[in-house]
Design a protein around this motif. Structure first.
Motif, short mmCIF file in Angstrom:
data_model
loop_
_atom_site.label_atom_id
_atom_site.label_comp_id
_atom_site.label_asym_id
_atom_site.label_seq_id
_atom_site.Cartn_x
_atom_site.Cartn_y
_atom_site.Cartn_z
N THR A 92 6.20 -4.98 9.46
CA THR A 92 6.74 -5.43 8.16
C THR A 92 5.82 -4.97 7.04
O THR A 92 6.26 -4.45 6.01
CB THR A 92 6.86 -6.97 8.15
OG1 THR A 92 7.61 -7.37 9.30
CG2 THR A 92 7.54 -7.48 6.89
N GLN A 93 4.51 -5.15 7.26
CA GLN A 93 3.55 -4.80 6.20
C GLN A 93 3.57 -3.29 5.94
O GLN A 93 3.60 -2.86 4.79
CB GLN A 93 2.15 -5.26 6.60
CG GLN A 93 1.17 -5.22 5.45
CD GLN A 93 -0.26 -5.49 5.90
OE1 GLN A 93 -0.56 -5.50 7.09
NE2 GLN A 93 -1.14 -5.68 4.95
N ARG A 94 3.60 -2.50 7.01
CA ARG A 94 3.56 -1.04 6.82
C ARG A 94 4.81 -0.56 6.08
O ARG A 94 4.73 0.28 5.17
CB ARG A 94 3.42 -0.34 8.17
CG ARG A 94 3.11 1.12 8.00
CD ARG A 94 2.85 1.83 9.28
NE ARG A 94 2.74 3.25 9.00
CZ ARG A 94 1.60 3.87 8.75
NH1 ARG A 94 0.48 3.22 8.81
NH2 ARG A 94 1.56 5.16 8.48
N ALA A 95 5.98 -1.10 6.48
CA ALA A 95 7.22 -0.68 5.82
C ALA A 95 7.18 -1.07 4.34
O ALA A 95 7.63 -0.31 3.47
CB ALA A 95 8.41 -1.34 6.51
N LEU A 96 6.61 -2.25 4.05
CA LEU A 96 6.53 -2.68 2.65
C LEU A 96 5.54 -1.83 1.85
O LEU A 96 5.76 -1.56 0.67
CB LEU A 96 6.17 -4.16 2.57
CG LEU A 96 7.32 -5.11 2.89
CD1 LEU A 96 6.81 -6.53 3.13
CD2 LEU A 96 8.35 -5.11 1.74
N TRP A 97 4.45 -1.41 2.48
CA TRP A 97 3.50 -0.52 1.78
C TRP A 97 4.22 0.78 1.42
O TRP A 97 4.02 1.32 0.33
CB TRP A 97 2.27 -0.22 2.66
CG TRP A 97 1.23 -1.29 2.64
CD1 TRP A 97 1.45 -2.63 2.60
CD2 TRP A 97 -0.19 -1.12 2.67
NE1 TRP A 97 0.26 -3.32 2.60
CE2 TRP A 97 -0.77 -2.42 2.66
CE3 TRP A 97 -1.04 -0.03 2.73
CZ2 TRP A 97 -2.14 -2.63 2.68
CZ3 TRP A 97 -2.42 -0.22 2.76
CH2 TRP A 97 -2.96 -1.52 2.73
N GLN A 98 5.06 1.27 2.35
CA GLN A 98 5.80 2.51 2.06
C GLN A 98 6.78 2.29 0.92
O GLN A 98 6.88 3.11 0.01
CB GLN A 98 6.52 3.00 3.32
CG GLN A 98 5.55 3.58 4.33
CD GLN A 98 6.22 3.99 5.65
OE1 GLN A 98 7.43 4.04 5.74
NE2 GLN A 98 5.42 4.28 6.65
N ALA B 179 7.52 -23.62 13.82
CA ALA B 179 8.88 -23.08 13.68
C ALA B 179 8.85 -21.74 12.96
O ALA B 179 9.89 -21.24 12.54
CB ALA B 179 9.78 -24.06 12.95
N GLY B 180 7.66 -21.17 12.83
CA GLY B 180 7.54 -19.83 12.28
C GLY B 180 8.18 -19.65 10.92
O GLY B 180 9.01 -18.77 10.74
N GLN B 181 7.80 -20.46 9.93
CA GLN B 181 8.44 -20.34 8.62
C GLN B 181 7.49 -19.87 7.51
O GLN B 181 7.91 -19.73 6.36
CB GLN B 181 9.08 -21.67 8.21
CG GLN B 181 10.35 -21.98 8.98
CD GLN B 181 11.41 -20.91 8.82
OE1 GLN B 181 11.63 -20.41 7.72
NE2 GLN B 181 12.04 -20.51 9.90
N GLY B 182 6.21 -19.61 7.85
CA GLY B 182 5.20 -19.32 6.82
C GLY B 182 5.57 -18.17 5.91
O GLY B 182 5.60 -18.32 4.69
N VAL B 183 5.86 -17.03 6.50
CA VAL B 183 6.10 -15.87 5.65
C VAL B 183 7.49 -15.96 5.01
O VAL B 183 7.71 -15.44 3.91
CB VAL B 183 5.88 -14.55 6.42
CG1 VAL B 183 7.02 -14.21 7.34
CG2 VAL B 183 5.64 -13.42 5.44
N VAL C 11 -1.39 -7.27 -8.26
CA VAL C 11 -1.14 -8.10 -7.08
C VAL C 11 -2.35 -7.94 -6.17
O VAL C 11 -2.61 -6.84 -5.66
CB VAL C 11 0.16 -7.69 -6.34
CG1 VAL C 11 0.39 -8.59 -5.13
CG2 VAL C 11 1.36 -7.76 -7.29
N ALA C 12 -3.10 -9.02 -5.98
CA ALA C 12 -4.32 -8.96 -5.16
C ALA C 12 -3.97 -9.44 -3.76
O ALA C 12 -3.68 -10.62 -3.56
CB ALA C 12 -5.38 -9.86 -5.78
N GLY C 13 -3.98 -8.52 -2.81
CA GLY C 13 -3.58 -8.83 -1.43
C GLY C 13 -2.24 -8.18 -1.14
O GLY C 13 -1.23 -8.55 -1.75
N ALA C 14 -2.26 -7.19 -0.25
CA ALA C 14 -1.01 -6.48 0.09
C ALA C 14 -0.59 -6.84 1.50
O ALA C 14 -0.23 -5.98 2.30
CB ALA C 14 -1.19 -4.97 -0.08
N GLY C 15 -0.67 -8.14 1.83
CA GLY C 15 -0.06 -8.62 3.06
C GLY C 15 1.45 -8.55 2.88
O GLY C 15 1.94 -7.93 1.92
N MET C 16 2.18 -9.18 3.76
CA MET C 16 3.65 -9.07 3.68
C MET C 16 4.16 -9.59 2.34
O MET C 16 5.04 -8.97 1.72
CB MET C 16 4.29 -9.84 4.84
CG MET C 16 3.97 -9.25 6.20
SD MET C 16 4.80 -10.11 7.55
CE MET C 16 3.77 -11.55 7.77
#
Ligand SMILES: Cc1cc2nc3c(=O)[nH]c(=O)nc-3n(C[C@H](O)[C@H](O)[C@H](O)COP(=O)(O)OP(=O)(O)OC[C@H]3O[C@@H](n4cnc5c(N)ncnc54)[C@H](O)[C@@H]3O)c2cc1C
Length: 431
Positions: free
Chosen positions: A124-130, A316-320, A9-14
């Motif tokens: 969100t990103q930090r919790a997902l990395w954990q 409307a904030g739906q991207g992620v 997986v290239a990219g560890a964003g959310m």
């Protein structure tokens, strides 16, 4: 030396971090790679400039990945009410209700405790990395970007900045809107740049943490309030919020250049009276806004998810939320491929992923545009009545309500009539 994985997986964003966690939970050997190091979340610090409104569906997904308790411990803000209205001033203003076409959603009406949460992206990103790092079959490689992908008939090899080589069957490009992996795969995009940009500011205001998020539509673009956590003992009685001001780039450049007191005064003047008294502005940043859709979701052994595949107007904030739906869909498809004993990059499976996700992502893109047009027009209501006929004018609040419910993630799908209307938006056929 080349390390062997099932998936890189290239990219560890959310989105990438969520997908890697889910695949790890299912026993896949995954390398999760990001050119950045772990996001820092110091307690008591000012919020991340990037925040997201996470829908109830995203919450369920993040819970299933085990990330939610960690996010809650770092700080999430539930909102129970959501309001959107047209703030356009018009000659007949004095004769008409203060907020023409206001749409308000209340969790209580839906029998729910909340409509969603505003969460800083770094949390969100930090919790997902954990969560990802806790999976025995996931290897997290940070501070080491992808520089090349060599595609072969049996496998692909992902090459990192330090020349580490990662062999796998499937490469998932989760590297965001300017995805290099998308370019490496030779996949183009269709792109429409909106005339507006978004200026985001982290501010402190006097008062308790609000339970409402709202958006007022002006002809020049919407202005939005997203509540965040309490400012803590260092600023008693104050709370943080994220403000978003959509406008022409020149206007936003002028606002960004103002000193803090002038900026706060201008925001206080230009935002609706609903905005609490501001005491401090922390960071300010502006973002270009584009509707972008990859022409293909997969080529060879590379498949796109999240912003690498699509970006939408963030109003409307739906991207992620869409990105998380991509991740869940792709994970299910990869599991099916393994169950059938197939190569994970078998073209029919990747085509099935695109067949499921492209129409859904396209629908949301068009709903954003419809939403935008239904709220930000300069046409006085009487003019509308004259030109469209009474029936259409009556249908407008209904349409607004339906589109808003869908765009905010409250409704799963658009009614067929509105779907047809969305398909007539200029540029819709290219998506
Ligand atoms: C102003 C604004 C407001 C928004 N508000 C909301 C909202 O309220 N709700 C919502 O759902 N969405 C919102 N969005 C959209 C949301 O931010 C994006 O959809 C989301 O961040 C996309 O996540 P992603 O993981 O796909 O990509 P990204 O967050 O862009 O992550 C990509 C990752 O890939 C890494 N990377 C890049 N290149 C490489 C490389 N070569 N090698 C290795 N790693 C690499 C990056 O370091 C990064 O970590 C908003 C967007 C904007 C601009």
């Amino acid at each position: 030396m080349t390390q062997e994985f099932d998936v890189v997986v290239a990219g560890a964003g959310m989105v990438g971090a969520a997908l890697a966690t889910g695949l790890g939970q299912n026993g896949f050997r995954v390398a999760l790679v990001d050119r950045e190091t772990a996001p820092d979340v110091a307690s008591g610090s000012a919020p991340d400039i990037r925040v997201s409104a996470l829908s109830a569906g995203s919450e369920r997904y993040l819970r299933s990945l085990g990330a939610w308790p960690e996010m809650a411990a770092m700080g999430i803000t539930p909102y129970r009410r959501l309001a959107v209205w047209d703030q356009t001033s018009h000659p007949l203003g004095a004769l008409l209700p203060r907020r023409l076409g206001e749409v308000v959603f209340d969790a209580a009406d839906l029998g729910a405790s909340h409509l969603g949460h505003i969460v800083e992206n770094r949390i969100t990103q930090r919790a997902l990395w954990q969560s990802a790092a806790q999976q025995p079959s996931v290897t997290l490689l940070s501070g080491n970007g992808v520089t090349a992908v060599e595609q072969g008939s049996e496998q692909a090899v992902v090459v990192l900045e330090d020349n580490t080589r990662l062999a796998c069957q499937l490469v998932i490009a989760a590297d965001g809107a300017t995805s290099r992996l998308r370019d490496m795969a030779g996949i183009g995009v269709s792109r429409d740049q909106y005339g507006q940009q978004a200026l985001v500011a982290s501010v402190r205001y006097r008062g308790p943490v609000e339970d409402i998020t709202w958006q007022a539509f002006h002809p020049s673009g919407p202005r939005a309030f997203l509540p965040l956590h309490s400012a803590g003992p260092s600023h008693p009685g104050e709370s943080w919020a994220s403000l978003v001001w959509y406008d022409a780039p020149a206007t936003l450049a002028r606002l960004k250049a103002l000193d803090a007191p002038s900026f706060l005064a201008e925001v206080q003047r230009a935002f609706p009276a609903d905005l609490p008294a501001l005491t401090h502005v922390d960071a300010r940043a502006s973002f270009p806004i584009a509707r972008q859709h990859a022409r293909d979701y997969a080529r060879g052994r590379i498949v796109l998810v999240g912003d690498a595949a699509h970006t939408i107007n963030p109003l409307a904030g739906q991207g992620v939320n869409l990105g998380f739906q991509d991740a869940q869909c792709l994970q299910a498809i990869i599991r099916e491929a393994r169950r059938a004993g197939e190569d994970l990059a078998v073209p029919q499976r990747l085509a099935a992923y695109e067949q499921q996700r492209r129409p859904a992502n396209r629908r949301m893109m068009l709903a954003m545009d419809l939403f935008y047009h239904l709220f930000s027009n300069r046409i006085p209501p009487l003019h509308l009545l004259r030109n469209l006929g009474l029936g259409a004018a009556r249908a407008l609040p209904f349409a607004r309500n339906q589109v808003a419910r869908y765009a905010m993630g409250i409704e799963e799908d658009l009614p067929p009539l509105i779907r047809q209307l969305a398909a007539r938006i200029p540029g819709a056929s290219h998506l």
